[in-house]
Design an enzyme around this catalytic site. Structure first.
Site, PDB file in Angstrom:
ATOM      1  N   SER A  45       0.828  -1.193   0.000  1.00 20.01           N
ATOM      2  CA  SER A  45       0.000   0.000   0.000  1.00 20.01           C
ATOM      3  C   SER A  45       0.873   1.258   0.000  1.00 20.01           C
ATOM      4  O   SER A  45       1.712   1.422  -0.867  1.00 20.01           O
ATOM      5  CB  SER A  45      -0.963  -0.047   1.188  1.00 20.01           C
ATOM      6  N   ASP A  50      -5.725  -3.611  -2.622  1.00 25.01           N
ATOM      7  CA  ASP A  50      -4.695  -3.313  -1.624  1.00 25.01           C
ATOM      8  C   ASP A  50      -4.076  -4.579  -1.010  1.00 25.01           C
ATOM      9  O   ASP A  50      -4.780  -5.483  -0.572  1.00 25.01           O
ATOM     10  CB  ASP A  50      -5.322  -2.470  -0.518  1.00 25.01           C
TER      11      ASP A  50
END
Length: 295
Positions: free
Chosen positions: A43, A156
């Site tokens: 991320s 993610d």
């Protein structure tokens, strides 16, 4: 003939705006003469890690230190299918600022983590365009739209591997420094209404209202029952902390850096200076432990 020094890896965890602390961690390591050869991220850790591996950390730091809520809101492109934001403005911005020669040509070995949406499998991105890989790794479900890559929809990486120690080791790191941004989030109560009330300017108010306003919900006794947004954000924090704890227990790092960032919420991208300073402070405490390992 003296043995060669061990290859050091740096695993940068996810945490939205708290991720600017990674810049401070890297600054502290470099100041101590420690330069990781392997950099992996999940991320926001993928974003900072990619800039570092490309030799562009100075440029990234200069940019994030200038961020205010108006600049953040200008990067938002609303899309109510697959996520609140498409993320194309952000991608276009980075393409205009950074020359992307591909992961294989970065100055340090780099990889980042994403999650395959349909199967839940962990995906390691170790080749191809850097910006495309980072965009997949930061595709927080519900906020940024998923990314189509090689016939898969990716979101993610924090859903499966928030602090990618395992990827660092797979890329050849013998000593891994891991940065956990979310360890102290459980128990913190940062409500969307409180965030908006403390906003420093009208641009921030508009952004918070746009992101959270339509989802606010109050019970008859608001003092006892949290808002819907509060429940969602706190639940996400709990999941992130528990997944991180589980992964680090099974795949421990050699050195663990834990900045204290509970005072920052996910969208506090304008607070880079304080996040960077805290990352630098936390890494400073870990340098002595790392030097013992290297010795």
């Amino acid at each position: 003939m003296s043995p060669s020094p061990p290859r050091i890896g740096l695993a940068l965890g996810g945490g939205a705006a708290r991720g600017w602390a990674h810049i401070g961690v890297i600054r502290a390591l470099e100041a101590a003469g420690i330069s990781p050869q392997v950099v992996c991220g999940t991320s926001i850790g993928a974003l900072v890690g990619a800039a570092y591996a490309a030799g562009r950390l100075d440029d990234l730091e200069a940019w994030v230190r200038r961020l205010d809520w108006q600049a953040v809101s200008n990067l938002i492109d609303w899309r109510m299918a697959g996520g609140l934001m498409q993320g194309q403005k952000l991608v276009d911005f980075f393409r205009s600022q950074f020359q992307d020669a591909g992961i294989e040509r970065l100055g340090r070995k780099f990889g980042c983590v994403a999650t395959e949406l349909t199967t839940g499998r962990e995906v390691w991105l170790r080749e191809g365009p850097v910006i495309d890989a980072v965009r997949a790794s930061i595709a927080l479900p519900g906020l940024l739209t998923p990314v189509a890559r090689d016939g898969r929809l990716l979101v993610d990486g924090g859903l499966v591997n928030p602090v990618p120690v395992s990827l660092c080791r797979a890329l050849g790191a013998e000593i891994v420094i891991a940065v956990d941004l979310n360890w102290d989030l459980i128990g913190r109560r940062a409500k969307a209404d409180e965030i908006a009330a403390q906003a420093s300017d009208s641009a921030r108010n508009r952004l918070v209202e746009a992101l959270f306003g339509r989802f606010r919900q109050r019970s008859l006794d608001a003092a006892e029952m949290p808002s819907l947004v509060d429940v969602l954000l706190t639940s996400l924090n709990i999941m992130q902390v528990r997944i991180t704890q589980s992964r680090l227990a099974g795949e421990p790092a050699d050195v663990l850096v834990r900045p204290r960032l509970s005072g920052l919420v996910a969208m506090d991208f304008h607070r880079a200076p304080s996040a960077i300073a805290e990352g630098e402070r936390a890494a400073g405490h870990a340098v002595a432990q790392l030097r013992e390992l290297l010795d």
